[in-house]
Write a protein that holds these residues in place. Structure first.
Motif, PDB file in Angstrom:
ATOM      1  N   GLN A   1       0.757  -1.097   0.095  1.00 52.45           N
ATOM      2  CA  GLN A   1      -0.103   0.080   0.045  1.00 52.45           C
ATOM      3  C   GLN A   1       0.957   1.180   0.137  1.00 52.45           C
ATOM      4  O   GLN A   1       0.708   2.344  -0.725  1.00 52.45           O
ATOM      5  CB  GLN A   1      -0.928  -0.267   1.192  1.00 52.45           C
TER       6      GLN A   1
ATOM      7  N   GLN B   1       2.325   1.699  -3.449  1.00 51.62           N
ATOM      8  CA  GLN B   1       1.351   2.152  -4.527  1.00 51.62           C
ATOM      9  C   GLN B   1       0.894   3.783  -4.208  1.00 51.62           C
ATOM     10  O   GLN B   1       0.829   4.409  -5.228  1.00 51.62           O
ATOM     11  CB  GLN B   1      -0.026   1.226  -4.419  1.00 51.62           C
ATOM     12  N   GLU B   2       0.969   4.145  -3.017  1.00 51.47           N
ATOM     13  CA  GLU B   2       0.635   5.567  -2.492  1.00 51.47           C
ATOM     14  C   GLU B   2       1.846   6.466  -3.037  1.00 51.47           C
ATOM     15  O   GLU B   2       1.591   7.603  -3.843  1.00 51.47           O
ATOM     16  CB  GLU B   2       0.487   5.709  -1.037  1.00 51.47           C
ATOM     17  N   GLU B   3       3.137   5.831  -2.940  1.00 48.43           N
ATOM     18  CA  GLU B   3       4.395   6.833  -3.509  1.00 48.43           C
ATOM     19  C   GLU B   3       4.249   6.967  -4.872  1.00 48.43           C
ATOM     20  O   GLU B   3       4.589   8.031  -5.507  1.00 48.43           O
ATOM     21  CB  GLU B   3       5.544   5.990  -2.997  1.00 48.43           C
ATOM     22  N   LEU B   4       3.877   5.613  -5.701  1.00 52.80           N
ATOM     23  CA  LEU B   4       3.931   5.550  -7.109  1.00 52.80           C
ATOM     24  C   LEU B   4       2.646   6.649  -7.496  1.00 52.80           C
ATOM     25  O   LEU B   4       3.219   7.355  -8.514  1.00 52.80           O
ATOM     26  CB  LEU B   4       3.774   4.294  -7.709  1.00 52.80           C
ATOM     27  N   SER B   5       1.695   6.495  -7.088  1.00 52.96           N
ATOM     28  CA  SER B   5       0.613   7.595  -7.459  1.00 52.96           C
ATOM     29  C   SER B   5       0.931   8.723  -7.110  1.00 52.96           C
ATOM     30  O   SER B   5       0.766   9.801  -8.140  1.00 52.96           O
ATOM     31  CB  SER B   5      -0.621   7.142  -6.694  1.00 52.96           C
ATOM     32  N   ARG B   6       1.745   9.176  -6.068  1.00 52.05           N
ATOM     33  CA  ARG B   6       2.116  10.793  -5.824  1.00 52.05           C
ATOM     34  C   ARG B   6       3.184  11.093  -6.994  1.00 52.05           C
ATOM     35  O   ARG B   6       3.169  12.254  -7.412  1.00 52.05           O
ATOM     36  CB  ARG B   6       2.695  10.717  -4.611  1.00 52.05           C
ATOM     37  N   LYS B   7       3.997  10.214  -7.276  1.00 54.49           N
ATOM     38  CA  LYS B   7       4.973  10.858  -8.148  1.00 54.49           C
ATOM     39  C   LYS B   7       4.223  10.917  -9.771  1.00 54.49           C
ATOM     40  O   LYS B   7       4.676  11.884 -10.340  1.00 54.49           O
ATOM     41  CB  LYS B   7       6.205   9.693  -8.580  1.00 54.49           C
ATOM     42  N   LEU B   8       3.493   9.982  -9.991  1.00 56.25           N
ATOM     43  CA  LEU B   8       2.842  10.246 -11.203  1.00 56.25           C
ATOM     44  C   LEU B   8       1.947  11.816 -11.309  1.00 56.25           C
ATOM     45  O   LEU B   8       1.926  12.145 -12.320  1.00 56.25           O
ATOM     46  CB  LEU B   8       1.756   9.249 -11.422  1.00 56.25           C
ATOM     47  N   GLU B   9       1.361  11.996 -10.256  1.00 63.45           N
ATOM     48  CA  GLU B   9       0.679  13.178 -10.109  1.00 63.45           C
ATOM     49  C   GLU B   9       1.688  14.297 -10.218  1.00 63.45           C
ATOM     50  O   GLU B   9       1.476  15.430 -10.928  1.00 63.45           O
ATOM     51  CB  GLU B   9      -0.024  13.265  -8.789  1.00 63.45           C
TER      52      GLU B   9
END
Length: 806
Positions: free
Chosen positions: A403, A406-414
């Motif tokens: 989890q 996945q949160e860190e990956l989503s943050r970088k994509l944003e």
């Protein structure tokens, strides 16, 4: 009478308090992978169903258990159809793709198999599941995914029915034959009863039972209430308006499997799946038909209910006896479907809790005592077996790390607004290719006469052109080689595909054949199970007939023995009677012979007396005869006595006692003289030299003697005393006592000689004559009392003699 229990709750106890003490530990064990069983037991109308389901605004044990389960595993639930139950009491795990296809296929069906979780709840049961407190389990493994399945069955008349089955259930009850099985007809087809089987772990389960996967408390309780509770059999009796006529079992199965090493997907290993279940059982109440006034179907239902509860008590008693005394008796689980279904719980495969519901009505006093006595006894049975969970060997905390990733990956994509790694600092492959070419010279022209810059540039460009051609040729060769390789690969792939297709076709044929064989074997298994069930029923009937015949044989043998003993007793009695009759007749013959001898002796004595008198007359002195002759005839006429009545001589009365005394000289007599006896002091008195004189005969006196004489006195018709002598023989009876048989009666009368005056001698008479007359008169006077004898007496024929005056 006092009974002891683990916990006792009053009539005003809250449902939450009861749940925290009784059911909450079972839910904790369920989440930890252990089985549990909860009973509600008691007399009909004592509140078992209310304890299990609750009431609006205050849910019972069942909705609270569901709420605790989903509050604990809510964030960790797997998607629908990731867990799939098989028909052998096991569970399989599917991939995300397979689960997605299964969901799409179910959504394409016209009627969904599971109720929608987002649908508006029925207000009839909405208040029951509105549990205010958010109760959770203490230990929940966050690295696992969970799936919940529910099923609802009832045991009615010792048959198992699936309450979640889609087949419509008519309100008209089916007809039943003599074997207690439903009869099919054209108008109504009753629901098919289910069969119990044992899985590879020796746990019992219901074959073909509908198991619904649920994702929320509302959805699970809606399945229980709408699909199951509405179909449960209830009826109106004298004791309960809605009396449960069947045992209902609500089964909650919890499947859990660990996540893989990345913490993203479910581990696809069946050995790592843990399946635990919690069974909530609402037993039908025990009842007495004389109180419920049950008839027909209600009477048969009550009999089956009481029989199954009696089997449950028997199983508990045998388990307790085996535990306390170390015996190894077989527990009769198969006598009832209720005990057979939960056999593994009693063998130690889970924790068992029982709630005893008691109604304080005075009419239920006797039945409540039986219920509490049984419930107290069950506390002494302890069967506990630890359940080891399989070890997955993976690092804990995988879900949290995944989890966080996945949160860190989503943050970088944003932040970057594109795929990760697409920045200008990373050169492309084309740029790297052009960097391998030689560098171009400077092409800046500063002088019009400069003739070196352009030739150098042309030479560099020509070199680059050659290199590009060479690369193009090499690229073409590589392309051709790659195409050739691709073609070869395609041909090999095609051949392999053809080979695989052939193999797959063969496998499909094999699988089809195996499926056909499995279907045939399943049908055969069902047929054999049906035959086994029929044979078990037939064996039960035969055993009952055998017991009845054995009892009848025993009763008849006992009757024959009694008849034989009665016959022997009768034979012994007849033998005794024959012996007794023989002795009696022997004595009677002896008595008659003695009486005849005595009669002959009396006749001889009478003849002797007559001869003596004749001799005395003949030998009388002549002087006396002369004197008599000289008397005047008138005087002789006057002095001559009147005519005497011809009667037997009184002489036979004299020898009456003499022969008897001589005959009884060697015998012992019991001389029974009552206290009212008056001594008459007459001549004819019985003389008994060896007699035992008593006023009241006793057994001791009779045992010492063999003859009996009773002297009875009473007033005769003329006012004189009359004495009767009752004579008899004393003999022993078969029982060891004494008995008297009367054989003779003698009567002695005493009369006053009034009117019988002795003739006074004349003053001038001879002394000799006076002496002779006085002697004769005295003899007649003395014989004025004689003996009266009756017919059949030992003294001869009966007669009575009285002396007449001269």
């Amino acid at each position: 009478t006092q009974y002891s229990f683990k916990e006792v709750f009053g009539a005003l106890v809250a449902q939450k308090e009861l749940f925290d003490v009784v059911a909450k530990p079972l839910v904790d064990d369920l989440i930890r992978g252990k089985n549990g069983l909860l009973f509600t037991y008691g007399v009909t109308g004592s509140g078992k169903t209310h304890t299990m389901t609750g009431s609006p605004g205050d849910g019972g044990l069942l909705p609270r258990c569901l709420a605790m389960i989903f509050n604990s595993i809510g964030p960790f639930q797997a998607k629908r159809f990731v867990f799939k139950l098989d028909d052998k009491n096991g569970v399989d795990v599917q991939s995300e793709v397979e689960a997605l296809l299964e969901r799409q296929r179910r959504e394409a069906l016209p009627i969904p198999k599971t109720p929608a979780g987002k649908r508006q709840l029925d207000p009839e049961f909405a208040d029951m599941i509105d549990v205010g407190d958010q109760c959770r389990a203490a230990e929940v493994d966050e690295d696992n995914v969970y799936g919940v399945f529910v099923s609802y069955i009832e045991i009615y008349n010792n048959y198992i029915y699936d309450l979640l089955e889609e087949a419509p259930l008519d309100s008209i009850k089916p007809k039943w034959n003599s074997c207690n099985t439903p009869v099919r007809n054209g108008d109504f087809v009753p629901p098919q009863s289910k069969i119990l089987r044992e899985d590879q772990n020796h746990n019992m389960y219901v074959t073909g039972c509908t198991e619904v996967e649920v994702k929320s408390t509302e959805e699970a309780f809606e399945v229980f209430w709408r699909a199951g509770q509405k179909k449960r059999r209830i009826a109106h009796t004298q004791l309960n308006r809605e009396s449960s006529r069947s045992h209902s079992v609500f089964i909650i199965k919890l499947a859990q499997a660990p996540l893989d090493a990345d913490g993203d997907n479910v581990l696809q290993e069946k050995e790592q799946i843990t399946l635990s279940q919690l069974s909530l059982v609402d037993l039908a109440g025990s009842e007495r038909t004389n109180r419920t006034k049950a008839e027909g179907n209600r009477l048969r239902e009550a009999g089956n209910i009481n029989q199954s509860l009696m089997t449950l008590r028997t199983c508990i008693e045998v388990l307790r006896e085996n535990q306390m005394y170390g015996t190894n008796k077989m527990v009769p689980y198969r006598d009832s479907k209720l005990t057979h279904l939960f056999k593994n719980y009693f063998d130690g495969e889970g924790k068992v809790r029982m709630i005893v519901c008691v109604n304080p009505k005075a009419e239920d006093y006797e039945e409540s005592l039986q219920v509490m006595r049984f419930a107290e006894m069950t506390q002494e049975v302890e069967v506990a077996r630890p359940v080891d969970r399989p070890l997955c060997g993976l690092t804990p905390g995988r879900r949290l790390r995944n989890q966080a990733f996945q949160e860190e990956l989503s943050r970088k994509l944003e932040l970057r607004g594109g795929p990760v790694g697409a920045g200008p600092e990373e050169p492309s492959s084309a740029e790297l290719f052009f960097q391998s070419f030689p560098a171009l010279p400077s092409c800046e022209l500063l002088d019009i006469n400069d003739d070196q810059t352009l030739p150098k540039l042309i030479e560099a460009l020509e070199q680059r052109h050659k290199m590009r051609q060479m690369l193009a040729e090499e690229f073409s060769k590589n392309v051709l080689a790659f195409k050739t390789m691709l073609q070869e690969f395609d041909s090999s792939v095609t051949s392999k595909e053809n080979y695989i297709q052939g193999k797959l076709a063969e496998k499909e044929k094999t699988i089809t054949g195996q499926r056909t064989e499995m279907e045939r074997l399943e049908k055969k298994i069902k047929t054999l199970e049906y035959k086994v069930e029929i044979l078990e029923k037939t064996a039960t009937i035969y055993e009952e007939d055998k017991r009845n015949l054995q009892q009848e044989l025993e009763s008849k043998s006992q009757k024959l023995q009694r008849q034989a003993s009665d016959k022997r007793r009768l034979e012994a009695r007849l033998q005794g009677m024959v012996t007794e009759t023989s002795l009696k007749w022997e004595k009677e013959c002896e008595r008659r012979v003695a009486a005849k001898q005595l009669e002959m002796q009396n006749k001889l004595w009478v003849k002797d007396e007559k001869l003596k008198q004749l001799k005395a007359i003949v030998t009388e002195p002549r002087t006396e005869r002369a004197e008599r002759a000289e008397r005047p005839s008138r005087e002789r006429e006057r002095e001559r006595p009147g005519p005497r009545s011809v009667s037997p001589s009184p002489a036979p009365a004299v020898p009456v006692a003499r022969p008897r005394r001589s005959r009884s000289a060697g015998e012992r007599w019991v001389d029974h003289r009552p206290h009212s006896h008056v001594p008459t002091e007459t001549l004819l008195q019985p003389r008994l030299p060896k007699a035992v004189t008593v006023e009241t005969p006793s057994e001791r006196a009779l045992a010492r003697c063999d003859r009996y004489l009773l002297t009875h006195q009473e007033l005769a018709s003329d006012g004189e005393i009359q004495t009767k002598l009752f004579k008899g023989d004393v003999f022993k009876t078969r029982s060891g006592g004494q008995a008297v048989q009367f054989t003779d009666i003698e009567t002695i009368k005493q009369e006053s000689p009034t009117g019988r005056k002795r003739r006074s001698s004349p003053s001038k008479a001879d002394p000799a004559g006076d002496t002779a007359d006085s002697e004769w008169t005295d003899v007649e006077t003395r014989c004025s009392v004689a003996v009266e004898m009756r017919a059949g007496s030992a003294l001869g024929p009966g007669f009575q003699h009285h002396a007449q005056p001269k």
